[in-house]
Design a protein around this motif. Sequence first.
Motif, short mmCIF file in Angstrom:
data_model
loop_
_atom_site.label_atom_id
_atom_site.label_comp_id
_atom_site.label_asym_id
_atom_site.label_seq_id
_atom_site.Cartn_x
_atom_site.Cartn_y
_atom_site.Cartn_z
N LYS A 1 -0.10 -5.71 -5.78
CA LYS A 1 -0.64 -4.38 -6.00
C LYS A 1 0.17 -3.59 -7.04
O LYS A 1 -0.28 -2.55 -7.51
CB LYS A 1 -0.68 -3.61 -4.68
CG LYS A 1 -1.62 -4.24 -3.66
CD LYS A 1 -1.58 -3.53 -2.32
CE LYS A 1 -2.49 -4.21 -1.31
NZ LYS A 1 -2.43 -3.57 0.02
N LYS B 1 -11.75 2.99 -2.88
CA LYS B 1 -12.02 2.67 -1.48
C LYS B 1 -12.47 3.91 -0.73
O LYS B 1 -12.11 5.03 -1.11
CB LYS B 1 -10.75 2.10 -0.80
CG LYS B 1 -10.30 0.75 -1.30
CD LYS B 1 -9.07 0.28 -0.52
CE LYS B 1 -8.59 -1.08 -1.02
NZ LYS B 1 -7.37 -1.54 -0.26
N SER C 1 0.84 -1.20 0.00
CA SER C 1 0.00 0.00 0.00
C SER C 1 0.86 1.24 0.00
O SER C 1 0.57 2.24 -0.66
CB SER C 1 -0.92 -0.01 1.23
OG SER C 1 -1.78 -1.12 1.20
N TYR D 1 -7.90 3.42 -7.68
CA TYR D 1 -8.15 3.36 -6.24
C TYR D 1 -9.63 3.59 -6.01
O TYR D 1 -10.16 4.66 -6.32
CB TYR D 1 -7.32 4.43 -5.51
CG TYR D 1 -7.39 4.32 -4.00
CD1 TYR D 1 -6.49 3.52 -3.30
CD2 TYR D 1 -8.37 5.01 -3.28
CE1 TYR D 1 -6.56 3.41 -1.93
CE2 TYR D 1 -8.44 4.90 -1.91
CZ TYR D 1 -7.53 4.10 -1.23
OH TYR D 1 -7.61 3.99 0.14
N VAL E 1 -0.51 3.05 -3.44
CA VAL E 1 -1.41 4.10 -2.96
C VAL E 1 -1.74 3.81 -1.50
O VAL E 1 -2.04 2.66 -1.15
CB VAL E 1 -2.72 4.17 -3.78
CG1 VAL E 1 -3.63 5.26 -3.22
CG2 VAL E 1 -2.42 4.43 -5.25
N PRO F 1 -6.44 9.62 -0.33
CA PRO F 1 -5.45 8.68 -0.88
C PRO F 1 -4.23 9.43 -1.41
O PRO F 1 -4.36 10.47 -2.06
CB PRO F 1 -6.21 7.97 -1.99
CG PRO F 1 -7.28 8.92 -2.39
CD PRO F 1 -7.65 9.71 -1.16
#
Length: 233
Positions: free
Chosen positions: A204, A218, A160, A216, A164, A176
Amino acid sequence: MDEIKHGMPKLLSCIVKDDLVFDAYPGQQKIVTGVFHSTPKKNTDRNHIFIHAISMQNLDDDVLKLPTNEMIEYYKEMAKKENYMKLITDSFAPEIKFRELEKLAVIISRVGSKKNGRIRGNIHTLLIGPPATAKSKILEFLPEVTQRCGIATGGMSTGSGITVTMTTLPDKTKFPKGGIVVQCSGSCVVLDELNQFPEEDIGKTYTAMESGKIPYNKGGFDQVFIADTTIIA
């Protein structure tokens, strides 16, 4: 910059208005010129500190360091020699001997190829071998000869963090932020000790390696980060 301690900068909120809004998006590194404000907070004895941006410059817009005409002529003459490729590999991480093939692979990876429509031009490279065979030393030379090249080491970084990650500001605002693979877009990134990255984290990077982008989706965010980055591990 004067308040940075132990490599950790002080975070401040920044208000971006007018036409600058259209040039501000996540994942970019910028130099911001603005007006420093300190306004009282209601019902407290503290002030709210923020910056009102009046200009922004992309740190991504590196000025290419091009060779002089004298250097170009020197390179042309050197290219005529039969041992030209050995001269090139010997000049890359010169303290490392007997690793011409490995050095050449890394050099070719950094140079890359020309993009053809949707076909990427990045040549990703993985060096595999027993410990103490100078793999890391070869890769550590890349930032010496490459603009905007970063290094992440397994066991000290996460997937991550290199792609990102979600960042939280002091006022609890979350957004982000592009990791080192995003920040090095247009150049290359070194992932050292790849075997120490969790397999899930390595996965990823696959989207960035193939498409040059990292979607991205989320926490209510729906964004695409540009990551046209060559990965050399």
